[in-house]
Write an enzyme that holds these catalytic residues in place. Structure first.
Site, PDB file in Angstrom:
ATOM      1  N   LYS A 277      39.391  41.765  32.468  1.00  0.00           N
ATOM      2  CA  LYS A 277      38.205  41.948  33.302  1.00  0.00           C
ATOM      3  C   LYS A 277      38.424  43.147  34.211  1.00  0.00           C
ATOM      4  CE  LYS A 277      35.678  39.731  37.116  1.00  0.00           C
ATOM      5  NZ  LYS A 277      35.611  38.534  37.997  1.00  0.00           N
TER       6      LYS A 277
ATOM      7  N   ASP B  28      32.831  43.919  42.941  1.00  0.00           N
ATOM      8  CA  ASP B  28      31.931  42.800  42.648  1.00  0.00           C
ATOM      9  C   ASP B  28      31.186  42.377  43.906  1.00  0.00           C
ATOM     10  OD1 ASP B  28      30.588  40.682  41.577  1.00  0.00           O
ATOM     11  OD2 ASP B  28      32.327  39.343  41.532  1.00  0.00           O
TER      12      ASP B  28
ATOM     13  N   LYS C 264      27.233  38.038  47.210  1.00  0.00           N
ATOM     14  CA  LYS C 264      28.273  37.323  47.931  1.00  0.00           C
ATOM     15  C   LYS C 264      28.019  37.393  49.437  1.00  0.00           C
ATOM     16  CE  LYS C 264      31.944  38.490  44.605  1.00  0.00           C
ATOM     17  NZ  LYS C 264      32.320  37.141  44.151  1.00  0.00           N
TER      18      LYS C 264
ATOM     19  N   ASP D   9      38.719  43.123  41.836  1.00  0.00           N
ATOM     20  CA  ASP D   9      38.172  42.319  40.746  1.00  0.00           C
ATOM     21  C   ASP D   9      38.415  42.960  39.377  1.00  0.00           C
ATOM     22  OD1 ASP D   9      37.103  39.841  40.248  1.00  0.00           O
ATOM     23  OD2 ASP D   9      35.026  40.537  40.195  1.00  0.00           O
TER      24      ASP D   9
ATOM     25  N   ASP E 283      26.835  36.244  39.782  1.00  0.00           N
ATOM     26  CA  ASP E 283      28.202  36.357  40.290  1.00  0.00           C
ATOM     27  C   ASP E 283      29.211  35.697  39.348  1.00  0.00           C
ATOM     28  OD1 ASP E 283      30.100  37.246  42.080  1.00  0.00           O
ATOM     29  OD2 ASP E 283      29.969  35.476  43.370  1.00  0.00           O
TER      30      ASP E 283
ATOM     31  N   GLU F 169      30.025  36.988  36.453  1.00  0.00           N
ATOM     32  CA  GLU F 169      29.840  38.150  35.588  1.00  0.00           C
ATOM     33  C   GLU F 169      31.047  38.474  34.725  1.00  0.00           C
ATOM     34  OE1 GLU F 169      32.596  39.655  38.332  1.00  0.00           O
ATOM     35  OE2 GLU F 169      30.865  38.365  38.697  1.00  0.00           O
TER      36      GLU F 169
ATOM     37  N   ARG G 214      32.998  36.688  32.858  1.00  0.00           N
ATOM     38  CA  ARG G 214      32.969  36.076  31.519  1.00  0.00           C
ATOM     39  C   ARG G 214      31.973  36.786  30.604  1.00  0.00           C
ATOM     40  NH1 ARG G 214      31.418  30.577  34.395  1.00  0.00           N
ATOM     41  NH2 ARG G 214      32.661  31.704  35.961  1.00  0.00           N
TER      42      ARG G 214
END
Length: 525
Positions: free
Chosen positions: A273, A278, A285, A297, A356, A358, A360
């Site tokens: 990833k 993010d 968030k 992230d 959020d 995201e 995956r």
């Protein structure tokens, strides 16, 4: 107008490795500067005779807090006035790489003012000279790491030179450990550099440039896929997450091919990833301390790039392909909305009920791509869920998988590197919580079991191949320094993946009904 990103190098530690060497230990404890070695560090166990020539008593050491326990260290003055750092190793009969790495970290932290260091390397029944040397190098270099490239006046003193002092018969073995320890440490420092880089300076495109540069230096092959190519390839997960961004996405495919003669290598695929920042997207968030760390992230992608950059010099015998899925996740008028449906590579559709969740989505494209080429196993790594951190705390990664022999290899690498991991259940009884009324699957389940839901989502895209998932949401970031782990981004996973790739064996097609398969089934119920 000048900007701090002009001329910014996201991997400053890679270009300035310290000088690390081995020398035979003469009788007694070396003095500072003796032989040009620098400030010496001397190990002490809780019991037994003190090193010859140290010139200090146990009472004097206890007065400065050193009783021989692992992690204790102090800068002392010897009777001749020379400085020496005494560090604890714990019981000599129980000394292992983890305790020695912590001891070496305590030494370098106590010697923070010195750039030239020397360490007397201890031995024990559980630790040979090579493993001991590797642990010392890792502990010293990783504890001293600081990311200060953007400071006008850096405060930390970097390690310029490190000499390991060992008995004459151990010099050759220790030399091998030094080389291995330096490469493992450089991988982690590289991963830390990437994760610590500000997101406006390390965009997806800049990450691709960095990967291309490293590939050219380390014998990897790098392919970079831009926005138009990703559209043609049907990578709707990555493109969907990128929809709100002003910076285009990039997919980076790295390949390491071992130089083997007359044999076919095992094959491993890594998926990382790489969310460069993010914000949560439309599911924004909160403006809290966690949000402020979201430049990290991309730590999964960073760990893969770092690990693969040292495989050649370490002589890895496994062919490794790495997918780095890079984008940021931003809100805007063009961002993916809640209720949108994305089409992943291969055609599966995903209802987005939380933008959020995201990571995956972008990894799903890569997992499908991994199934399109021959491979013996697929392992993904990601700062994926707060649920994993709530379950295991901030120091332990969660591991899921569909083949127990593969999971055991990941856990063995975690133990060897002291990057702790714990197996969590791939509980398929929760899979129905991902069912969607309008698409093949939705990207979140119910309010509980979030780490399991994420793993189950990812498993949908591996086509039954042996697969493991490492959730590093907790250990990717340190709120405060601890041993060889600094405050900030830790580079967790780089050493784990390096060790895993070096020791990798094909797990085979182990299914329920065999002892190994039944062990997997136990974690799936």
């Amino acid at each position: 107008m000048p900007h701090a990103r002009d001329g910014f190098d996201p991997i400053p530690s890679w270009g300035r490795p310290p000088e690390v060497s081995v020398a035979a230990l003469s009788a007694g404890t070396p003095a500072a500067g003796e032989g040009g070695y620098g400030l010496p560090g001397v190990p002490v166990a809780p019991a037994g005779e003190l090193p010859a020539g140290l010139g200090l008593t146990r009472e004097q050491l206890a007065a400065v807090g050193v009783r021989g326990q692992a992690g204790g260290a102090a800068l002392c003055a010897r009777p001749d006035g020379g400085p020496v750092v005494v560090f604890g190793t714990g019981d000599a009969d129980a000394l292992d790489a983890t305790a020695l790495r912590d001891g070496a970290a305590a030494f370098t932290n106590a010697a923070a003012h010195a750039g030239r260091l020397a360490v007397v390397v201890p031995s024990g029944p559980l630790l040979d000279a090579q493993a001991a040397a590797q642990a010392v190098v890792e502990g010293v270099l990783l504890a001293r790491y600081r990311f200060e490239t953007l400071k006008r006046e850096p405060a930390a003193v970097p390690v310029e030179a490190l000499t390991l002092l060992v008995p004459e018969p151990d010099v050759a073995a220790a030399g091998r450990g030094v080389r291995r320890g330096l490469l493992f440490a450089r991988a982690t420092m590289l991963a830390r550099d990437l994760a610590n880089s500000p997101p406006s300076m390390l965009t997806a495109a800049a990450m691709a440039d960095c990967a291309t540069r490293l590939a050219a230096e380390t014998g990897l092959t790098a392919e970079v896929f831009d926005q138009e190519q990703l559209i043609a390839m049907g990578c709707g997960g990555l493109l969907g997450v990128n929809a709100g961004s002003a910076d285009p996405a990039r997919m980076i495919r790295l390949r390491y091919t071992p130089n083997l003669v007359g044999e076919s290598p095992t094959r491993l695929t890594l998926v990382g990833k790489g969310v460069m920042y993010d914000s949560g997207g439309i599911s924004l968030k909160p403006a809290d301390a966690v949000h402020a760390t979201m430049k990290n992230d991309m730590s999964g992608a960073g760990a893969i790039l770092a690990a693969m950059s040292v495989l050649g010099e370490l002589g890895c015998r496994t062919a490794v392909t790495g997918y780095l899925m890079c984008t940021d996740n931003m809100p805007s008028g063009t961002a993916t909305k809640l209720g949108d449906v994305l089409s992943i590579r291969g055609g599966a559709t995903v209802e987005v009920i939380n933008t959020d969740a995201e990571g995956r989505l972008i990894m799903a494209d890569a997992l499908v791509l991994a199934t399109e080429e021959p491979t013996d196993a697929v392992v993904d790594i990601a700062t994926l869920t707060g649920a994993a951190m709530r379950a295991l705390g901030a120091e332990i990664a969660g591991v899921f998988g569909n083949r127990q022999p593969l999971v055991e290899q990941v856990l063995a690498a975690a133990r060897a590197t002291d990057e702790p991991a714990w197996q969590l259940p791939l509980a398929r009884r929760y899979r129905a919580e991902l069912d969607s009324d309008v698409a093949d699957i939705k990207n979140m389940g119910g309010p509980n079991g979030g780490a399991i839901h994420a793993a189950l989502f990812l498993e949908d895209f591996v086509g039954g191949l042996p697969w493991a998932h490492i959730d590093i949401a907790g250990p990717a970031q340190n709120d405060s320094a601890s041993s060889w782990r600094p405050k900030g981004c830790t580079g967790f996973g780089a050493r784990l993946l390096t060790e895993f790739a070096l020791a990798f064996t094909a797990p085979g097609d182990v299914r329920p009904g065999t002892p190994e398969g039944d062990e997997v089934s136990r974690h799936e119920r």
